[in-house]
Design a protein around this motif. Structure first.
Motif, short mmCIF file in Angstrom:
data_model
loop_
_atom_site.label_atom_id
_atom_site.label_comp_id
_atom_site.label_asym_id
_atom_site.label_seq_id
_atom_site.Cartn_x
_atom_site.Cartn_y
_atom_site.Cartn_z
N PRO A 1 -21.15 -19.61 -68.58
CA PRO A 1 -22.17 -20.36 -67.83
C PRO A 1 -22.52 -19.68 -66.50
CG PRO A 1 -20.53 -21.86 -68.74
CD PRO A 1 -20.02 -20.48 -69.00
N VAL A 2 -23.73 -19.94 -66.03
CA VAL A 2 -24.19 -19.37 -64.76
C VAL A 2 -23.17 -19.69 -63.67
CG1 VAL A 2 -25.95 -19.48 -62.97
CG2 VAL A 2 -26.61 -19.51 -65.39
N ILE B 1 -18.46 -25.57 -57.44
CA ILE B 1 -18.80 -26.79 -56.70
C ILE B 1 -18.55 -28.01 -57.58
CG2 ILE B 1 -20.48 -25.61 -55.24
CD1 ILE B 1 -22.69 -26.88 -56.85
N GLU B 2 -18.21 -29.13 -56.91
CA GLU B 2 -17.78 -30.32 -57.64
C GLU B 2 -18.88 -30.91 -58.52
OE1 GLU B 2 -17.82 -30.00 -54.37
OE2 GLU B 2 -15.74 -29.90 -53.68
N ARG B 3 -20.09 -30.98 -57.97
CA ARG B 3 -21.23 -31.51 -58.73
C ARG B 3 -22.51 -30.97 -58.09
NH1 ARG B 3 -19.51 -35.75 -55.43
NH2 ARG B 3 -21.15 -36.89 -54.29
N ILE B 4 -23.62 -31.13 -58.80
CA ILE B 4 -24.90 -30.60 -58.34
C ILE B 4 -25.59 -31.64 -57.45
CG2 ILE B 4 -27.13 -29.65 -59.04
CD1 ILE B 4 -24.74 -28.01 -59.99
N PRO B 5 -25.94 -31.30 -56.22
CA PRO B 5 -26.64 -32.26 -55.36
C PRO B 5 -28.02 -32.58 -55.91
CG PRO B 5 -25.76 -30.41 -54.07
CD PRO B 5 -25.66 -30.03 -55.52
N ILE C 1 -35.62 -29.61 -55.88
CA ILE C 1 -36.32 -28.36 -55.57
C ILE C 1 -36.63 -27.58 -56.85
CG2 ILE C 1 -35.92 -26.02 -54.66
CD1 ILE C 1 -34.84 -27.16 -52.16
N LEU C 2 -35.65 -27.47 -57.72
CA LEU C 2 -35.84 -26.68 -58.94
C LEU C 2 -36.84 -27.33 -59.88
CD1 LEU C 2 -32.16 -25.59 -59.69
CD2 LEU C 2 -33.97 -24.25 -58.60
N ALA C 3 -36.86 -28.65 -59.91
CA ALA C 3 -37.76 -29.36 -60.83
C ALA C 3 -39.15 -29.57 -60.25
CB ALA C 3 -37.15 -30.72 -61.21
N ASN C 4 -39.33 -29.31 -58.96
CA ASN C 4 -40.62 -29.54 -58.31
C ASN C 4 -41.63 -28.49 -58.76
OD1 ASN C 4 -42.82 -29.91 -56.61
ND2 ASN C 4 -41.56 -30.32 -54.81
N PRO C 5 -42.69 -28.89 -59.49
CA PRO C 5 -43.66 -27.90 -60.00
C PRO C 5 -44.51 -27.27 -58.91
CG PRO C 5 -44.42 -30.12 -60.45
CD PRO C 5 -43.03 -30.27 -59.90
N LEU D 1 -29.89 -22.28 -66.77
CA LEU D 1 -29.46 -23.36 -65.86
C LEU D 1 -29.58 -24.71 -66.55
CD1 LEU D 1 -31.07 -22.10 -62.53
CD2 LEU D 1 -28.62 -22.39 -62.94
N ASN D 2 -30.62 -24.86 -67.35
CA ASN D 2 -30.79 -26.11 -68.08
C ASN D 2 -29.73 -26.27 -69.15
OD1 ASN D 2 -32.33 -27.49 -70.68
ND2 ASN D 2 -32.77 -28.50 -68.74
N LYS D 3 -29.43 -25.19 -69.84
CA LYS D 3 -28.43 -25.24 -70.91
C LYS D 3 -27.03 -25.48 -70.37
CE LYS D 3 -26.64 -22.54 -74.81
NZ LYS D 3 -26.76 -21.26 -75.59
N ASP D 4 -26.71 -24.84 -69.23
CA ASP D 4 -25.35 -24.91 -68.69
C ASP D 4 -25.11 -26.14 -67.83
OD1 ASP D 4 -25.02 -22.45 -69.92
OD2 ASP D 4 -25.31 -21.30 -68.08
N TYR D 5 -26.14 -26.58 -67.08
CA TYR D 5 -25.93 -27.65 -66.10
C TYR D 5 -26.98 -28.76 -66.19
CZ TYR D 5 -22.89 -24.11 -64.04
OH TYR D 5 -21.91 -23.18 -63.84
N GLN D 6 -27.82 -28.73 -67.23
CA GLN D 6 -28.87 -29.72 -67.42
C GLN D 6 -29.82 -29.80 -66.21
OE1 GLN D 6 -25.36 -30.84 -68.13
NE2 GLN D 6 -25.97 -29.60 -69.87
N MET D 7 -30.05 -28.65 -65.57
CA MET D 7 -30.96 -28.58 -64.44
C MET D 7 -32.35 -28.17 -64.94
SD MET D 7 -28.32 -26.50 -61.98
CE MET D 7 -29.22 -26.58 -60.45
#
Length: 270
Positions: free
Chosen positions: A97-98, A118-122, A128-132, A148-154
């Protein structure tokens, strides 16, 4: 959170605009090919003196760094983006994973987020990442978003592969190091031992930190440069390539066409 360098200073929404509208991220102070070429190529490491590089190891540090980064995006909503992971031959994917996410802004802040520890994703990072409306530029930036989506559902929207911009400007698309050297006159080291090193180490080396930071910084630097070609880059042309994997055949066709158009324009002006 440690400061490594200190300086002074659904799908993504497509922008619907007339194709002749100048692209808003213009940089009139940037040199053009054949107008200025320095006698020597500058080491890319020199760029670190003008940037604050933050290595983020915890949830709290990540949240604080992302909030600061977001405050800089109110004026210029573009980020250089890159990601690193540990190579492994025990998985079909060839990677773990990334481990590290790099984000750099025009205003001198580059944050290196150690996703592997890191413990969890803020929520602020997700936003920021999802903002088009925030453009994320780099090489293979779409693939980074997919991982990032596959590894952390971002969710990562509005990515742009800089090779499309280079081709639109009549500049040969290539790897990040090649484009940094040919178009910005910066020598970017792409040491395979660093590139394929263990990005999950408890303590990253200085070489790893510099390597990771420069990938994101050079990304937005290239974006600024290509944006200065106002006759090639418009809202319409650039939005067509949001969230697209780079196609080398298509990119080369664009490159050859742009070169041909420029030669035709030069003959007409003679």
């Amino acid at each position: 959170m440690s400061s490594i360098g200190k300086g002074d200073d659904d799908l993504s929404t497509k922008i619907q605009c007339d194709s002749q509208t100048p692209f808003k991220y213009t940089n009139p102070y940037c040199h053009r090919p054949n107008e200025y070429r320095p006698e020597t190529i500058t080491p890319a490491q020199n760029l670190l003196a003008d940037h604050t590089v933050l290595l983020v190891n915890t949830y709290k540090e990540c949240r604080e760094a992302v909030i600061e980064l977001n405050s800089q995006l109110k004026e210029y909503d573009v980020l250089g983006i890159d990601a690193e992971w540990k190579i492994t031959w025990r998985k079909k994917s060839g990677r773990k994973p990334v481990a590290l996410l790099q984000l750099a802004s025009q205003y001198g802040l580059c944050i290196l987020i150690r996703l592997c520890i890191i413990e969890r994703i803020p929520a602020e990072l997700d936003e920021i990442l999802a903002n088009p409306k925030i453009l994320k530029v780099g090489i293979e930036s779409r693939s980074d978003g997919v991982f990032l989506n596959k590894d952390y559902q971002m969710r990562v929207w509005s990515t742009l592969d800089l090779r499309y911009m280079a081709a639109m400007c009549g500049l040969r698309p290539g790897g990040l190091a090649a484009m940094a050297k040919d178009h910005l006159f910066y020598e970017l080291s792409k040491n395979k031992r660093v590139q394929c090193s263990n990005w999950e180490l408890e303590i990253l080396s200085q070489r790893q930190i510099e390597y990771a930071a420069l990938d994101a910084i050079i990304g937005y630097k290239l974006f600024l440069y290509y944006s200065s070609f106002q006759h090639c880059i418009t809202y319409y042309t650039i939005s067509c390539f949001y969230d697209k994997h780079f196609s080398h055949p298509k990119g080369m066709i664009m490159y050859e066409k742009s070169l041909s158009d420029q030669k035709t324009e030069q003959k007409q002006n003679e």
